[in-house]
Design a protein around this motif. Sequence first.
Motif, mmCIF file in Angstrom:
data_model
loop_
_atom_site.group_PDB
_atom_site.id
_atom_site.type_symbol
_atom_site.label_atom_id
_atom_site.label_comp_id
_atom_site.label_asym_id
_atom_site.label_seq_id
_atom_site.Cartn_x
_atom_site.Cartn_y
_atom_site.Cartn_z
ATOM 1 N N GLN A 99 0.826 -1.196 0.000
ATOM 2 C CA GLN A 99 0.000 0.000 0.000
ATOM 3 C C GLN A 99 0.869 1.259 0.000
ATOM 4 O O GLN A 99 2.010 1.242 0.448
ATOM 5 C CB GLN A 99 -0.906 0.014 1.233
ATOM 6 C CG GLN A 99 -1.842 -1.174 1.327
ATOM 7 C CD GLN A 99 -2.826 -1.219 0.170
ATOM 8 O OE1 GLN A 99 -3.544 -0.240 -0.072
ATOM 9 N NE2 GLN A 99 -2.881 -2.351 -0.523
ATOM 10 N N ALA A 100 0.286 2.341 -0.486
ATOM 11 C CA ALA A 100 1.015 3.613 -0.568
ATOM 12 C C ALA A 100 0.933 4.362 0.756
ATOM 13 O O ALA A 100 0.603 5.551 0.803
ATOM 14 C CB ALA A 100 0.448 4.470 -1.698
ATOM 15 N N PHE A 101 1.204 3.648 1.860
ATOM 16 C CA PHE A 101 1.162 4.238 3.189
ATOM 17 C C PHE A 101 2.410 3.816 3.942
ATOM 18 O O PHE A 101 2.813 2.653 3.894
ATOM 19 C CB PHE A 101 -0.069 3.767 3.963
ATOM 20 C CG PHE A 101 -1.328 4.519 3.647
ATOM 21 C CD1 PHE A 101 -1.709 5.612 4.402
ATOM 22 C CD2 PHE A 101 -2.122 4.142 2.579
ATOM 23 C CE1 PHE A 101 -2.867 6.314 4.111
ATOM 24 C CE2 PHE A 101 -3.283 4.832 2.277
ATOM 25 C CZ PHE A 101 -3.656 5.927 3.046
ATOM 26 N N ALA A 102 3.012 4.749 4.642
ATOM 27 C CA ALA A 102 4.143 4.406 5.505
ATOM 28 C C ALA A 102 3.681 4.015 6.896
ATOM 29 O O ALA A 102 4.429 3.420 7.669
ATOM 30 C CB ALA A 102 5.118 5.577 5.593
ATOM 31 N N ALA A 103 2.433 4.360 7.230
ATOM 32 C CA ALA A 103 1.903 4.104 8.572
ATOM 33 C C ALA A 103 0.995 2.880 8.588
ATOM 34 O O ALA A 103 0.494 2.434 7.552
ATOM 35 C CB ALA A 103 1.122 5.325 9.069
ATOM 36 N N THR A 104 0.795 2.356 9.798
ATOM 37 C CA THR A 104 -0.150 1.278 10.040
ATOM 38 C C THR A 104 -1.370 1.843 10.762
ATOM 39 O O THR A 104 -1.223 2.622 11.715
ATOM 40 C CB THR A 104 0.493 0.177 10.910
ATOM 41 O OG1 THR A 104 1.499 -0.492 10.139
ATOM 42 C CG2 THR A 104 -0.542 -0.843 11.374
ATOM 43 N N ILE A 169 -4.774 -1.848 8.150
ATOM 44 C CA ILE A 169 -4.135 -1.266 6.963
ATOM 45 C C ILE A 169 -2.654 -1.115 7.267
ATOM 46 O O ILE A 169 -2.275 -0.415 8.211
ATOM 47 C CB ILE A 169 -4.747 0.105 6.620
ATOM 48 C CG1 ILE A 169 -6.238 -0.017 6.320
ATOM 49 C CG2 ILE A 169 -4.019 0.741 5.428
ATOM 50 C CD1 ILE A 169 -6.948 1.320 6.164
ATOM 51 N N THR A 170 -1.801 -1.781 6.484
ATOM 52 C CA THR A 170 -0.361 -1.685 6.695
ATOM 53 C C THR A 170 0.320 -1.446 5.344
ATOM 54 O O THR A 170 -0.294 -1.648 4.286
ATOM 55 C CB THR A 170 0.211 -2.977 7.313
ATOM 56 O OG1 THR A 170 0.347 -3.983 6.281
ATOM 57 C CG2 THR A 170 -0.686 -3.511 8.419
ATOM 58 N N PRO A 171 1.578 -1.034 5.360
ATOM 59 C CA PRO A 171 2.303 -0.881 4.094
ATOM 60 C C PRO A 171 2.406 -2.174 3.287
ATOM 61 O O PRO A 171 2.625 -2.140 2.078
ATOM 62 C CB PRO A 171 3.688 -0.398 4.536
ATOM 63 C CG PRO A 171 3.457 0.269 5.854
ATOM 64 C CD PRO A 171 2.375 -0.543 6.507
ATOM 65 N N LYS A 172 2.224 -3.325 3.964
ATOM 66 C CA LYS A 172 2.368 -4.618 3.287
ATOM 67 C C LYS A 172 1.053 -5.202 2.812
ATOM 68 O O LYS A 172 1.063 -6.181 2.050
ATOM 69 C CB LYS A 172 3.061 -5.615 4.215
ATOM 70 C CG LYS A 172 4.493 -5.246 4.552
ATOM 71 C CD LYS A 172 5.123 -6.311 5.426
ATOM 72 C CE LYS A 172 6.570 -5.975 5.751
ATOM 73 N NZ LYS A 172 7.200 -7.030 6.607
ATOM 74 N N GLY A 173 -0.084 -4.648 3.263
ATOM 75 C CA GLY A 173 -1.350 -5.221 2.825
ATOM 76 C C GLY A 173 -2.504 -4.849 3.732
ATOM 77 O O GLY A 173 -2.370 -4.049 4.659
ATOM 78 N N LEU A 174 -3.653 -5.477 3.458
ATOM 79 C CA LEU A 174 -4.901 -5.175 4.157
ATOM 80 C C LEU A 174 -5.467 -6.446 4.769
ATOM 81 O O LEU A 174 -5.282 -7.541 4.228
ATOM 82 C CB LEU A 174 -5.920 -4.582 3.170
ATOM 83 C CG LEU A 174 -5.437 -3.427 2.297
ATOM 84 C CD1 LEU A 174 -6.501 -3.074 1.258
ATOM 85 C CD2 LEU A 174 -5.085 -2.218 3.157
#
Length: 222
Positions: A99-104, A169-174
């Motif tokens: 995912q295009a997020f650096a945060a969880t 929601i994490t940078p590695k997936g959902l």
Amino acid sequence: MQFDLQFIFGTTLAAILASVFYRYTRRRAAAQAASSTALFSDLLPILQNPERTPGESIGSWKLTGGYRNSTFQFLTITDTLSVRKLPSLWLLVTLPKPQAFAATFDMMMRASGQTTFSKFDFLPHTLPLPEGFPPEAVIRSDQPSPAPEYAMRGALGLFRNNWGKELLITPKGLRVVIQLAESEKARYGVYREARFTRAQIDAGLAIEIMNTLLQLDRDLNA
């Protein structure tokens, strides 16, 4: 002579107990395997190239397969941490897509103690609950960033009941976590054994969860 008889008796008894324990573990393993077959039976027709393997913990099972050009993982975990409740069988449905997020961001329903399937309790930041979210929800993050509520709202339908537990929601997936079943009360009360012989993953529910995760992925990365 007496020592020899005691030695022979002890050796024989140990062999008998070992044989009984071996047969018991074989029967239990066979029962768990049969239970996992029934557990995932409704998913097999809707997944491409389904593959079932034992999970990392005792009594857990994992099924991986394709759906709408994406790979999904279904993992069951038995939670016996709570001494005041019957053990729960949790179902973790994961879309392992970056995912295009650096945060969880972790939304937990009825957060009342540590669980075996989540690191929710170790996330340091509790975020404000957006308007319209279920009042029993708590959102935490590893960063003090606002939660992507615009995307998370599309998944709230899975949490308007008592079985929806977690949205991750994490940078590695959902991931979505639901309570699949509670242990049979009588057997757990007598033998302290968590058994879920009637547990089965409904195909309609699985499709709803996968479609929700795919839509969440699109909304997060739009």
